[in-house]
Design an enzyme around this catalytic site. Sequence first.
Site, PDB file in Angstrom:
ATOM      1  N   LEU A   1      -7.653  41.417  43.120  1.00 43.99           N
ATOM      2  CA  LEU A   1      -8.474  40.334  43.070  1.00 43.99           C
ATOM      3  C   LEU A   1      -7.554  38.901  43.264  1.00 43.99           C
ATOM      4  CD1 LEU A   1     -11.096  40.906  40.376  1.00 43.99           C
ATOM      5  CD2 LEU A   1     -11.404  41.365  42.893  1.00 43.99           C
ATOM      6  N   ASP A   2      -7.794  37.998  44.006  1.00 44.34           N
ATOM      7  CA  ASP A   2      -7.055  36.849  43.784  1.00 44.34           C
ATOM      8  C   ASP A   2      -6.862  36.330  42.614  1.00 44.34           C
ATOM      9  OD1 ASP A   2      -6.953  36.784  46.828  1.00 44.34           O
ATOM     10  OD2 ASP A   2      -8.708  35.112  46.958  1.00 44.34           O
ATOM     11  N   ARG A   3      -5.882  35.538  42.240  1.00 42.09           N
ATOM     12  CA  ARG A   3      -5.595  34.871  40.953  1.00 42.09           C
ATOM     13  C   ARG A   3      -6.940  34.030  40.437  1.00 42.09           C
ATOM     14  NH1 ARG A   3      -3.251  30.245  38.862  1.00 42.09           N
ATOM     15  NH2 ARG A   3      -3.155  29.292  40.706  1.00 42.09           N
TER      16      ARG A   3
END
Length: 315
Positions: free
Chosen positions: A142-144
């Site tokens: 997942l994106d940060r």
Amino acid sequence: MRRKPPPSPLPPRDGVNAARIRTPPDGPWDTIRDYLVRKLTKLPAETIDGMLAEGAIVGVDGPIDAGTPFTPSTFLWFHRDRHDEVPVPFELTVRYEDEVLLVVDKPHFLATTPRGGHVRETALVRLRHTRDLPELSPAHRLDRLTAGVLMFVKTAAHRSAYQNLFRDRLVHKEYEAIAPFAPELDLPRTVESRIVKKRGVLTARELPGPVNASTQVELLEHRDGLGRYRLVPETGRTHQLRVHLSSLGIPILGDPLYPVVREVPPSDFSRPLQLLAKVLAFTDPVTGREHRFESALRLGAWDSPAEWSSVHSGP
């Protein structure tokens, strides 16, 4: 043919894998030390000399020293010095665990894996360290800035089976987003475009050409000018959901990149991206069991709109 790197002879330290580099196939250096001084430009030569004296840099046959001759196309490992990172003040919550899988709710602002300036303050390193799972690896990412359901595999032997589920698009994924309500939009709809993300560039772009990104967008409810949207990605391009909602004229609240880039200090956790990985569902490739994992996290702009509005201005 480029040969596969051998396993690291150095175990993880505090959950962080050793850094690995490979020497070039040729070069003017007499010793590996000379090459490292040229390669590791962020480290003073004195630091490299100290690491070599301590046996902290190793090759496939063990520690090397300042006099080790340069060897082409060989692998080297070492642990990078610890450096200060801004602590992410949010916890990981375990949603499910068995002998093979560990499923967590990842908070906003915590990267999945080490990258750039984020190393120890990542989900992978935190879990390896706190749960003593040195072989732990992410089945996906997942994106940060995105919160929600994130799945890890505990053992190297099972890693590929679960990573291949995501590669082969055998996992049903649902996201939730809070964005402006646009009554003129005809929803639900499938948004399709060609998204290209260049290395080193912060944002992805939609360009002419064959479609490589597809997202189902559905409005679940709306109030006070905001909509709560259900997003089902059929592909997995970088920033896909953020790009597609921005292209519809309803950028996700708290997005620092779309539609325009704004600078956010690393210590500013006040504007979390209002995007949540809500559901993962799939058939377990090892046990055959049907899994459905759902996030227990909530998006503040919808659950506490007054508090959100008092702290935030703009998208």
